[in-house]
Design an enzyme around this catalytic site. Structure first.
Site, PDB file in Angstrom:
ATOM      1  CE1 TYR A 159     -32.104  13.432 -23.506  1.00 22.37           C
ATOM      2  CE2 TYR A 159     -32.254  15.467 -24.699  1.00 22.37           C
ATOM      3  CZ  TYR A 159     -32.608  14.595 -23.796  1.00 22.37           C
ATOM      4  OH  TYR A 159     -33.994  14.873 -23.260  1.00 22.37           O
ATOM      5  CB  SER A 162     -31.680   9.590 -28.421  1.00 19.66           C
ATOM      6  OG  SER A 162     -31.970  10.799 -27.458  1.00 19.66           O
ATOM      7  CB  ILE A 192     -38.332  19.469 -16.943  1.00 21.88           C
ATOM      8  CG1 ILE A 192     -39.172  19.459 -17.996  1.00 21.88           C
ATOM      9  CG2 ILE A 192     -39.369  19.053 -15.792  1.00 21.88           C
ATOM     10  CD1 ILE A 192     -40.475  20.600 -18.225  1.00 21.88           C
TER      11      ILE A 192
END
Length: 255
Positions: A159, A162, A192
């Site tokens: 992640y 990326s 979030i």
């Protein structure tokens, strides 16, 4: 005054979370929005909500890892709605596994995350390139605080890689496409609250506390917190902004 009147905006991952909020926000600002999501039902429901509220919206199923499908959807949208002038690359996944786990799982995480979060941005952008050049459009990529750092909490190197890649691609595209009048920027959300992390929030409140304690504003973000930056970067308010990332992380990177 509607800031996005006469624009056609395509948003990936628009069936839920940040993408859904951005689609609604763009519609409120006068854009005709096209919601793209691998979950066709979720995208259709979100588009229907926008229409019920008086906005203009269509939806299509799209797996951003399938390059031919991206080009096919871009052609469909051009035929039905016209040339897209705003593209939001939001589709993404996350898996919180390190590199030292079971080999097959590590490899699958890497391949899936890079395919969706990074190659997917390339695939969709490439598919809409003709429309964006014709309209002197704008691209908004969804990065992350992990576009700059690897979090101290247990997290996925795939992640992080990326999202570093998304920021690098944003800058590269801004440099290449500026001569065509196409602006390319990114948004860097912090923690979030979305369906993407719903299970983690429910099962590991301690992890949430780590994020919130490190955030000067003292709370987790909501999808709506990303809408304002997304409208700014898509509108003429940011006419001289390209190759930048707007952080919407509650101040996470300041401490």
């Amino acid at each position: 005054m509607a800031l996005l009147r006469n624009h056609i905006a395509a948003i990936t991952g628009a069936g839920s979370g940040i993408g859904r909020a951005i689609a609604s926000g763009y519609a409120r600002e006068g854009a005709r929005v096209v919601l793209l999501d691998i979950n066709a039902t979720a995208a259709a429901e979100a588009a229907r909500e926008i229409r019920d509220a008086g906005g203009k919206a269509e939806s299509f199923a799209l797996d951003v890892t399938r390059r031919d499908d991206c080009h096919a959807v871009a052609r469909q949208i051009a035929d039905i709605a016209g040339p897209v002038s705003i593209l939001v690359n939001n589709a993404g996944i996350t898996r919180r596994n390190g590199i030292s786990g079971a080999t097959e799982a590590v490899i699958k995480d890497w391949e899936d995350i890079i395919a969706i979060n990074l190659t997917g941005v390339f695939n969709v952008t490439h598919a809409f390139m003709d429309s964006l050049r014709a309209t002197r459009g704008r691209i908004v990529n969804i990065g992350s605080v992990q576009s700059f750092m690897h979090l101290r909490t247990p997290t996925s190197p795939a992640y992080t890689a990326s999202k570093h890649g998304v920021l690098g691609l944003t800058r590269a595209l801004a440099a290449e496409l500026g001569k065509d009048g196409v602006r390319v920027n990114a948004i860097g959300p912090g923690f979030i609250e979305t369906p993407l992390n719903e299970k983690v929030r429910a099962s590991d409140p301690g992890l949430v506390k780590i994020f919130v304690d490190h955030t000067p504003l003292g709370r987790a973000g909501k999808p709506e917190d990303i809408v304002g930056p997304a409208i700014f970067l898509a509108s003429d308010l940011s006419a001289f902004v390209t190759g930048s990332i707007v952080m919407a992380d509650g101040g996470y990177r300041t401490i």
